[in-house]
Design a protein around this motif. Sequence first.
Motif, PDB file in Angstrom:
ATOM      1  N   LYS A  21      39.659  34.393  43.166  1.00  0.00           N
ATOM      2  CA  LYS A  21      39.148  33.406  42.205  1.00  0.00           C
ATOM      3  C   LYS A  21      37.744  33.738  41.711  1.00  0.00           C
ATOM      4  O   LYS A  21      37.332  33.269  40.643  1.00  0.00           O
ATOM      5  CB  LYS A  21      39.148  32.010  42.834  1.00  0.00           C
ATOM      6  CG  LYS A  21      40.498  31.587  43.405  1.00  0.00           C
ATOM      7  CD  LYS A  21      41.605  31.661  42.353  1.00  0.00           C
ATOM      8  CE  LYS A  21      42.969  31.354  42.935  1.00  0.00           C
ATOM      9  NZ  LYS A  21      44.041  31.438  41.898  1.00  0.00           N
ATOM     10  N   LEU A  62      42.808  25.470  44.676  1.00  0.00           N
ATOM     11  CA  LEU A  62      42.537  26.889  44.408  1.00  0.00           C
ATOM     12  C   LEU A  62      43.803  27.619  43.976  1.00  0.00           C
ATOM     13  O   LEU A  62      43.790  28.413  43.034  1.00  0.00           O
ATOM     14  CB  LEU A  62      41.942  27.548  45.648  1.00  0.00           C
ATOM     15  CG  LEU A  62      40.497  27.168  45.971  1.00  0.00           C
ATOM     16  CD1 LEU A  62      40.146  27.597  47.395  1.00  0.00           C
ATOM     17  CD2 LEU A  62      39.538  27.822  44.985  1.00  0.00           C
ATOM     18  N   LEU A  69      32.060  26.212  41.960  1.00  0.00           N
ATOM     19  CA  LEU A  69      33.011  25.314  42.611  1.00  0.00           C
ATOM     20  C   LEU A  69      32.519  25.026  44.025  1.00  0.00           C
ATOM     21  O   LEU A  69      32.182  25.955  44.766  1.00  0.00           O
ATOM     22  CB  LEU A  69      34.407  25.926  42.641  1.00  0.00           C
ATOM     23  CG  LEU A  69      35.525  25.025  43.200  1.00  0.00           C
ATOM     24  CD1 LEU A  69      36.840  25.298  42.480  1.00  0.00           C
ATOM     25  CD2 LEU A  69      35.722  25.219  44.704  1.00  0.00           C
ATOM     26  N   SER A 112      37.573  33.709  37.785  1.00  0.00           N
ATOM     27  CA  SER A 112      36.992  32.722  36.877  1.00  0.00           C
ATOM     28  C   SER A 112      35.691  32.108  37.385  1.00  0.00           C
ATOM     29  O   SER A 112      34.919  31.568  36.594  1.00  0.00           O
ATOM     30  CB  SER A 112      37.994  31.593  36.617  1.00  0.00           C
ATOM     31  OG  SER A 112      38.274  30.883  37.820  1.00  0.00           O
ATOM     32  N   LEU A 113      35.442  32.179  38.697  1.00  0.00           N
ATOM     33  CA  LEU A 113      34.297  31.493  39.283  1.00  0.00           C
ATOM     34  C   LEU A 113      33.110  32.429  39.450  1.00  0.00           C
ATOM     35  O   LEU A 113      33.252  33.564  39.912  1.00  0.00           O
ATOM     36  CB  LEU A 113      34.661  30.910  40.644  1.00  0.00           C
ATOM     37  CG  LEU A 113      35.761  29.851  40.674  1.00  0.00           C
ATOM     38  CD1 LEU A 113      36.095  29.497  42.123  1.00  0.00           C
ATOM     39  CD2 LEU A 113      35.355  28.603  39.893  1.00  0.00           C
ATOM     40  N   CYS A 137      45.255  25.546  40.447  1.00  0.00           N
ATOM     41  CA  CYS A 137      44.441  25.087  39.311  1.00  0.00           C
ATOM     42  C   CYS A 137      43.297  26.017  38.904  1.00  0.00           C
ATOM     43  O   CYS A 137      42.785  25.878  37.785  1.00  0.00           O
ATOM     44  CB  CYS A 137      43.852  23.712  39.625  1.00  0.00           C
ATOM     45  SG  CYS A 137      45.084  22.459  40.053  1.00  0.00           S
ATOM     46  N   ILE A 138      42.875  26.921  39.771  1.00  0.00           N
ATOM     47  CA  ILE A 138      41.713  27.758  39.467  1.00  0.00           C
ATOM     48  C   ILE A 138      42.178  29.162  39.098  1.00  0.00           C
ATOM     49  O   ILE A 138      42.783  29.858  39.911  1.00  0.00           O
ATOM     50  CB  ILE A 138      40.750  27.821  40.661  1.00  0.00           C
ATOM     51  CG1 ILE A 138      40.349  26.406  41.100  1.00  0.00           C
ATOM     52  CG2 ILE A 138      39.516  28.649  40.298  1.00  0.00           C
ATOM     53  CD1 ILE A 138      39.675  25.563  40.018  1.00  0.00           C
TER      54      ILE A 138
END
Length: 243
Positions: free
Chosen positions: A172, A130, A72, A138-139, A133-134
């Motif tokens: 995240k 952030l 991202l 996950s990143l 939606c995230i």
Amino acid sequence: MTDTEHQPAQSEAEAEDIQRKRTVRSFVVRAGRMTEGQERGYRENWPDFGLELSDGMLDFAACFGREAETVLEIGFGMGDSLIEMARQMPEKNFIGIEVHPPGVGRLLSRIREEGLTNIRVYCDDAIEVLAQCIPDQSLDTLQLFFPDPWPKKRHHKRRIVQPVFAQSIRQKLKLGGQFHMATDWQPYAEHMMEVMSAAEGYRNSVGEGLYAEQPEWRPVTKFQKRGEKLGHGVWDLLFTRVV
């Protein structure tokens, strides 16, 4: 009867609006119209590559049609470096966030021209994206290249890299995921190093207090070129989530 007793009760909506207006922003939405090409790129390609805040929490596998490492980037500007990275690393998914519609329109056109399928785009406030939606953990990588350094002391609170921000993005990142920053403004590099070195749950990937070499895969951005012409250095910082 006091003055406050004469005042009508503040509605919840009014209170939320006041709080929204008081929120310190790390960006300023610059004035400027989209060119005809940017506007067309936005209109024609948003349905295929655009993501909406109102869609809520993102399912990466459903969005990209595959399981893959996800990067991202916050503030991709006109999108040239993001396009280059997505082209060089087709095995990765890229999500870009930018608040300026001209840059979004141009990026969307480039995605179509290059035939890329591994980029999706938000045109919204990164903090809201952030949060809403995230998914947590996950990143694989979060990139922040050449953000506004807000050089005046009275504006330092607007710098996006702050202790609260460091912890919000840590949630995240996957364990072992990286937060990669770059700047051509030495005082901001020092500020980011100070904030991230003190941030719980991170380790400097190249050693305590050290700046990283620019990775070969990170393209030279327009802002970097401009800074180098002005005699600025460039500082990359790499921090890994360890907890």
